[in-house]
Design an enzyme around this catalytic site. Structure first.
Site, PDB file in Angstrom:
ATOM      1  N   HIS A 167      -7.625   9.636  -1.611  1.00 58.57           N
ATOM      2  CA  HIS A 167      -6.999   9.548  -0.293  1.00 58.57           C
ATOM      3  C   HIS A 167      -7.756  10.327   0.786  1.00 58.57           C
ATOM      4  O   HIS A 167      -7.724   9.963   1.959  1.00 58.57           O
ATOM      5  CB  HIS A 167      -5.561  10.079  -0.385  1.00 58.57           C
ATOM      6  N   LYS A 183      -2.848   5.942  -3.967  1.00 56.07           N
ATOM      7  CA  LYS A 183      -3.928   6.881  -3.654  1.00 56.07           C
ATOM      8  C   LYS A 183      -3.678   8.252  -4.279  1.00 56.07           C
ATOM      9  O   LYS A 183      -2.537   8.705  -4.366  1.00 56.07           O
ATOM     10  CB  LYS A 183      -4.063   7.043  -2.133  1.00 56.07           C
ATOM     11  N   TYR A 224       2.901   9.794   0.040  1.00 55.67           N
ATOM     12  CA  TYR A 224       3.978   9.082   0.734  1.00 55.67           C
ATOM     13  C   TYR A 224       5.338   9.339   0.069  1.00 55.67           C
ATOM     14  O   TYR A 224       6.370   9.068   0.665  1.00 55.67           O
ATOM     15  CB  TYR A 224       3.736   7.574   0.756  1.00 55.67           C
ATOM     16  N   ASP A 232       0.837  -1.197   0.000  1.00 55.32           N
ATOM     17  CA  ASP A 232       0.000   0.000   0.000  1.00 55.32           C
ATOM     18  C   ASP A 232       0.876   1.254   0.000  1.00 55.32           C
ATOM     19  O   ASP A 232       1.683   1.454   0.898  1.00 55.32           O
ATOM     20  CB  ASP A 232      -0.900  -0.012   1.239  1.00 55.32           C
TER      21      ASP A 232
END
Length: 289
Positions: free
Chosen positions: A115, A83, A54, A49
């Site tokens: 997200h 996302k 990120y 994930d």
């Protein structure tokens, strides 16, 4: 955990999604991502994930490209989630999703989520948020139809956001990913997901690490001869809720894979669920209109 057939849940797309995945939040250096993915694949993980925010999609893509052959696996053996970032919510959603594909260097993403229900630089009460969400979803539906996003879903949506989406979407979301642990059981949201046939997926199962020292969790762990983290993860998957524990430590990654080696008693499950007090450890979405 079996490396060939990891326990999974059936999505409304007809595809199986592993119950256990590796979360990669805060894995920011290429070497750290590589080591974590290597350890996870060795331990039987088949789901990973990531997210645009990120800032590790490219590192994850490179690690998988190098490591899948090492473990005798192909692209089709793993389930990749990413996302859409809040900065791309709305008219930039198509661009954002395609950027994730390019960063991961994949022909398709198994699951792609919005997200956040809000938009970066807009107040949570800004009336443009609902329209931006709708625009984003339309873009994801288009990419889903093209086969570039095999499944689409949302993250951090409230019951109101879910009902809004279900009233307007052509393709229903396959997954809702939210914070979920014994102190935040999300009963209403789980009922909404069950009503609409949406898979309810957990993040922050350990409450940012705080729940591993909860007295009840520690007592259950002692009784089961396992770690508090394993208890918290098992509590979720035993309810059919997929989990995404994040770690850069190979030993912890391996330990987390062993949550299918034991079962919690009904008494222990009830004791854990009784901890529910609405406590959130992550920023909430409830204020976003």
């Amino acid at each position: 955990m079996s490396s060939s057939t990891p326990p999974s849940v059936l999505l409304n797309t007809g595809v199986q999604m592993p119950l256990l995945g590796l979360g990669t939040y805060k894995l920011l250096d290429p070497e750290g991502v590589y080591r974590a993915v290597d350890a996870a694949l060795a331990a039987g993980y088949r789901a990973f994930d990531s997210a645009a925010v990120y800032r590790n999609e490219a590192d994850l893509g490179r690690a998988l490209k190098e490591l899948l052959p090492k473990h005798g696996l192909t692209r089709e053996d793993v389930f990749i989630t990413s996302k859409l970032g809040p900065k791309d919510q709305g008219e930039r959603a198509m661009e954002g999703a395609l950027h994730s594909l390019a960063q991961l260097d994949l022909a398709y993403i198994d699951l792609y989520l919005i997200h956040w229900p809000g938009t970066r630089d807009l107040d949570v009460s800004d009336q443009r948020n609902p329209n931006n969400r709708a625009q984003s979803w339309a873009a994801l539906e288009e990419l889903h139809a093209e086969g570039k996003l095999k499944a689409i879903g949302v993250s951090n949506y409230t019951p109101a956001h879910m009902r809004e989406l279900m009233q307007s979407c052509r393709i229903p979301p396959a997954v809702l990913q939210v914070e979920f642990h014994p102190r935040f059981c999300q009963s209403e949201l789980r009922r909404v997901c069950e009503e609409y046939g949406v898979c309810f997926q957990a993040y922050s199962s350990l409450g940012k690490g705080e729940l591993v020292s909860d007295p009840v969790v520690m007592e259950v762990a002692k009784t089961c001869e396992c770690t508090p983290a394993q208890v918290l993860l098992r509590w979720a998957v035993q309810q059919g809720v997929p989990v995404l524990p994040k770690s850069s430590n190979p030993d912890r990654i391996k330990d987390n894979s062993r949550i299918f080696d034991f079962t919690l008693s009904k008494t222990d499950m009830d004791r854990l669920s009784a901890l529910d007090c609405g406590q959130k450890f992550c920023r909430g979405a409830s204020a976003v209109v």
